[in-house]
Write an enzyme that holds these catalytic residues in place. Structure first.
Site, PDB file in Angstrom:
ATOM      1  N   SER A   1      48.535  53.156  30.400  1.00 15.72           N
ATOM      2  CA  SER A   1      47.494  53.967  29.748  1.00 15.72           C
ATOM      3  C   SER A   1      48.060  55.051  28.833  1.00 15.72           C
ATOM      4  CB  SER A   1      46.571  54.575  30.804  1.00 15.72           C
ATOM      5  OG  SER A   1      45.913  53.548  31.485  1.00 15.72           O
TER       6      SER A   1
ATOM      7  N   LYS B   1      40.542  54.762  43.444  1.00 21.10           N
ATOM      8  CA  LYS B   1      39.286  54.483  42.738  1.00 21.10           C
ATOM      9  C   LYS B   1      38.049  54.660  43.617  1.00 21.10           C
ATOM     10  CE  LYS B   1      41.113  51.211  39.335  1.00 21.10           C
ATOM     11  NZ  LYS B   1      40.939  49.877  38.761  1.00 21.10           N
TER      12      LYS B   1
ATOM     13  N   ASP C   1      35.796  49.048  33.511  1.00 23.96           N
ATOM     14  CA  ASP C   1      36.250  47.651  33.640  1.00 23.96           C
ATOM     15  C   ASP C   1      35.108  46.678  33.308  1.00 23.96           C
ATOM     16  OD1 ASP C   1      38.885  48.073  34.245  1.00 23.96           O
ATOM     17  OD2 ASP C   1      38.602  47.992  36.420  1.00 23.96           O
TER      18      ASP C   1
ATOM     19  N   GLY D   1      38.963  41.140  45.133  1.00 22.90           N
ATOM     20  CA  GLY D   1      39.449  42.516  45.249  1.00 22.90           C
ATOM     21  C   GLY D   1      38.672  43.449  44.331  1.00 22.90           C
TER      22      GLY D   1
ATOM     23  N   ALA E   1      39.088  44.369  41.110  1.00 25.08           N
ATOM     24  CA  ALA E   1      38.749  43.878  39.773  1.00 25.08           C
ATOM     25  C   ALA E   1      37.651  42.821  39.859  1.00 25.08           C
ATOM     26  CB  ALA E   1      39.992  43.306  39.097  1.00 25.08           C
TER      27      ALA E   1
ATOM     28  N   LEU F   1      42.708  37.917  34.111  1.00 18.14           N
ATOM     29  CA  LEU F   1      42.811  39.380  34.061  1.00 18.14           C
ATOM     30  C   LEU F   1      44.263  39.848  34.038  1.00 18.14           C
ATOM     31  CD1 LEU F   1      39.793  39.325  34.458  1.00 18.14           C
ATOM     32  CD2 LEU F   1      40.018  41.033  36.253  1.00 18.14           C
TER      33      LEU F   1
ATOM     34  N   GLY G   1      44.331  39.017  29.694  1.00 22.30           N
ATOM     35  CA  GLY G   1      44.020  40.298  30.322  1.00 22.30           C
ATOM     36  C   GLY G   1      44.312  41.504  29.442  1.00 22.30           C
TER      37      GLY G   1
HETATM   38  P1  NAP Z   1      43.282  43.764  44.565  1.00 16.71           P
HETATM   39  O1  NAP Z   1      42.144  44.686  44.802  1.00 16.71           O
HETATM   40  O2  NAP Z   1      44.533  43.900  45.331  1.00 16.71           O
HETATM   41  O3  NAP Z   1      42.699  42.266  44.812  1.00 16.71           O
HETATM   42  C1  NAP Z   1      43.512  41.132  44.666  1.00 16.71           C
HETATM   43  C2  NAP Z   1      42.701  39.890  44.997  1.00 16.71           C
HETATM   44  O4  NAP Z   1      43.566  38.761  44.766  1.00 16.71           O
HETATM   45  C3  NAP Z   1      42.236  39.805  46.438  1.00 16.71           C
HETATM   46  O5  NAP Z   1      40.998  39.141  46.502  1.00 16.71           O
HETATM   47  C4  NAP Z   1      43.339  38.950  47.081  1.00 16.71           C
HETATM   48  O6  NAP Z   1      42.884  38.178  48.163  1.00 16.71           O
HETATM   49  C5  NAP Z   1      43.642  37.982  45.948  1.00 16.71           C
HETATM   50  N1  NAP Z   1      44.978  37.432  46.079  1.00 16.71           N
HETATM   51  C6  NAP Z   1      46.154  38.101  46.002  1.00 16.71           C
HETATM   52  N2  NAP Z   1      47.171  37.232  46.154  1.00 16.71           N
HETATM   53  C7  NAP Z   1      46.616  36.015  46.366  1.00 16.71           C
HETATM   54  C8  NAP Z   1      47.161  34.732  46.607  1.00 16.71           C
HETATM   55  N3  NAP Z   1      48.472  34.507  46.647  1.00 16.71           N
HETATM   56  N4  NAP Z   1      46.288  33.695  46.773  1.00 16.71           N
HETATM   57  C9  NAP Z   1      44.958  33.905  46.725  1.00 16.71           C
HETATM   58  N5  NAP Z   1      44.380  35.103  46.501  1.00 16.71           N
HETATM   59  C10 NAP Z   1      45.212  36.133  46.318  1.00 16.71           C
HETATM   60  O7  NAP Z   1      43.716  43.762  43.035  1.00 16.71           O
HETATM   61  P2  NAP Z   1      42.779  44.065  41.771  1.00 16.71           P
HETATM   62  O8  NAP Z   1      42.814  45.514  41.469  1.00 16.71           O
HETATM   63  O9  NAP Z   1      41.482  43.400  41.992  1.00 16.71           O
HETATM   64  O10 NAP Z   1      43.596  43.355  40.592  1.00 16.71           O
HETATM   65  C11 NAP Z   1      43.699  41.952  40.506  1.00 16.71           C
HETATM   66  C12 NAP Z   1      44.462  41.578  39.236  1.00 16.71           C
HETATM   67  O11 NAP Z   1      43.674  41.929  38.100  1.00 16.71           O
HETATM   68  C13 NAP Z   1      45.790  42.312  39.074  1.00 16.71           C
HETATM   69  O12 NAP Z   1      46.726  41.429  38.527  1.00 16.71           O
HETATM   70  C14 NAP Z   1      45.476  43.416  38.085  1.00 16.71           C
HETATM   71  O13 NAP Z   1      46.614  43.806  37.321  1.00 16.71           O
HETATM   72  C15 NAP Z   1      44.472  42.710  37.212  1.00 16.71           C
HETATM   73  N6  NAP Z   1      43.591  43.646  36.511  1.00 16.71           N
HETATM   74  C16 NAP Z   1      43.585  43.601  35.156  1.00 16.71           C
HETATM   75  C17 NAP Z   1      42.751  44.439  34.457  1.00 16.71           C
HETATM   76  C18 NAP Z   1      42.742  44.356  32.958  1.00 16.71           C
HETATM   77  O14 NAP Z   1      42.233  45.291  32.312  1.00 16.71           O
HETATM   78  N7  NAP Z   1      43.247  43.289  32.376  1.00 16.71           N
HETATM   79  C19 NAP Z   1      41.923  45.339  35.134  1.00 16.71           C
HETATM   80  C20 NAP Z   1      41.943  45.352  36.527  1.00 16.71           C
HETATM   81  C21 NAP Z   1      42.792  44.491  37.204  1.00 16.71           C
HETATM   82  P3  NAP Z   1      42.682  38.771  49.655  1.00 16.71           P
HETATM   83  O15 NAP Z   1      41.285  39.304  49.651  1.00 16.71           O
HETATM   84  O16 NAP Z   1      42.907  37.598  50.506  1.00 16.71           O
HETATM   85  O17 NAP Z   1      43.727  39.852  49.815  1.00 16.71           O
END
Ligand code: NAP
Length: 312
Positions: free
Chosen positions: A44, A93, A133, A159, A161, A254, A277
């Site tokens: 950021s 958050k 978001d 999760g 996002a 993403l 993303g």
């Molecule tokens: P988070 O809250 O930690 O959630 C991650 C999710 O992915 C959970 O549902 C988790 O499942 C699942 N997951 C993780 N590893 C997995 C695997 N090996 N197999 C299956 N499911 C898996 O993370 P988040 O904040 O939502 O972020 C998710 C991604 O989006 C990240 O890469 C982040 O950088 C990206 N993101 C991008 C933006 C953008 O502006 N482009 C914005 C926000 C986030 P469980 O429920 O089983 O733990």
């Protein structure tokens, strides 16, 4: 150079660059912060400072590490010090919600604030918590709005996002079906239950990821909201059977590091429309920026700054 090592260049270099072109900070400079823990990976400051500089705005953006037991003091500090705004990132958050004076509809629905905006009413400043978001995710889909209206959709992950994505898809496109393809069904069910009030057509259904082939094949859009494929695991994909993708689909990842993930490369090979993303990252930043400064963020400047600094 082979594709993997080329994509692996996405490793970031966030060290300070030349300061020669900066607008000098003075006693009038307005500060914006991102608070999180850890915080040194945050992109950021690169995005916002490049935009402030390009528009010659007397603003500066700083990354501040705040531990979980000091959220209250940190938000009070932003208020007392007259910050022009803030971003909030993991793991704060949710915790920041009771610390602000008002929470926007979408931030309340998602249960997460990523942006704080000071607003003035009746001569008094109050802090509003928002979640950009939602707008950031939707920005690149507006060109596809007609095709997405009422369509079948699949969202990988449940999760933080995924909450913003599910809310955005439900409230904007009213899908006939929105499958949450997940690793941990309880997390998916919690998300579905929290967003039930926005799911008039009962479109939300939770499925184990391994059983989601037919949902993926019949979806107009598939969104990856898991971190699978993020550097350094650039050869991993949340859906390895590219044969399930087709030319009439949109595949939206993403993950922004690398910009071209394995998922998107596979989908593009099958003729699908792909969205990365980085596009969302910049669009959600722009949605915060306009609220702090009253100016549209120069998105090309932000993209160039990221490219120069991070190889993204
Ligand atoms: P988070 O809250 O930690 O959630 C991650 C999710 O992915 C959970 O549902 C988790 O499942 C699942 N997951 C993780 N590893 C997995 C695997 N090996 N197999 C299956 N499911 C898996 O993370 P988040 O904040 O939502 O972020 C998710 C991604 O989006 C990240 O890469 C982040 O950088 C990206 N993101 C991008 C933006 C953008 O502006 N482009 C914005 C926000 C986030 P469980 O429920 O089983 O733990």
């Amino acid at each position: 150079m082979d594709e993997t090592s080329d994509r692996a260049k996405a490793e970031m270099d966030l060290r300070p660059q030349s300061m020669s072109t900066l607008v000098p900070m003075t006693s009038t400079t307005r500060f914006v912060a991102v608070i999180g823990d850890p915080i040194e990976h945050s992109l950021s400051p690169v995005i916002h400072n490049a935009a402030f500089q390009a528009q010659r705005l007397d603003f500066a953006y700083v990354a501040l590490r705040v531990s979980s037991n000091e959220i209250h003091e940190a938000v009070a500090g932003l208020r007392a010090l007259g910050f022009a705004g803030a971003n909030v990132t993991a793991p704060h958050k949710q915790a920041v919600i009771p610390e602000v004076d008002r929470v926007s509809t979408q931030a309340r629905a998602i249960g997460a604030v990523n942006t704080i905006v000071p607003r003035i009413k009746d001569g008094r400043t109050y802090l509003e918590g928002d979640n950009t978001d939602v707008v950031g995710f939707l920005a690149p889909l507006l060109d596809h709005a007609h095709a997405l209206q009422g369509a079948a959709m699949t969202l990988l992950g449940s999760g933080g996002a995924a909450r913003a994505v599910a809310y955005a898809l439900l409230t904007t496109f009213k899908p006939e079906q929105l499958i949450l393809a997940v690793r941990t069904p309880e997390n998916g069910e919690r998300l579905a239950s929290d967003l039930a009030g926005f799911d008039e057509a009962s479109a939300l259904r939770v499925q184990p990821m391994a059983e989601s082939r037919s949902a993926i094949r019949s979806s107009k859009i598939v969104v990856n909201a898991t971190p699978i494929g993020t550097f350094p695991d650039v050869d991993a994909s949340p859906w390895t059977d590219a044969g399930d993708f087709g030319a009439d689909q949109i595949i939206y990842d993403l993950v922004y590091n690398p910009r071209e993930t394995r998922l998107l490369l596979d989908a593009a090979e099958r003729g699908a429309t792909t969205i990365d993303g980085l596009t969302m990252l910049i669009a959600q930043a722009a949605a915060s920026y306009v609220q702090w400064t009253g100016r549209e963020m120069p998105e090309n400047v932000a993209r160039e700054a990221l490219r120069a600094r991070t190889a993204l």
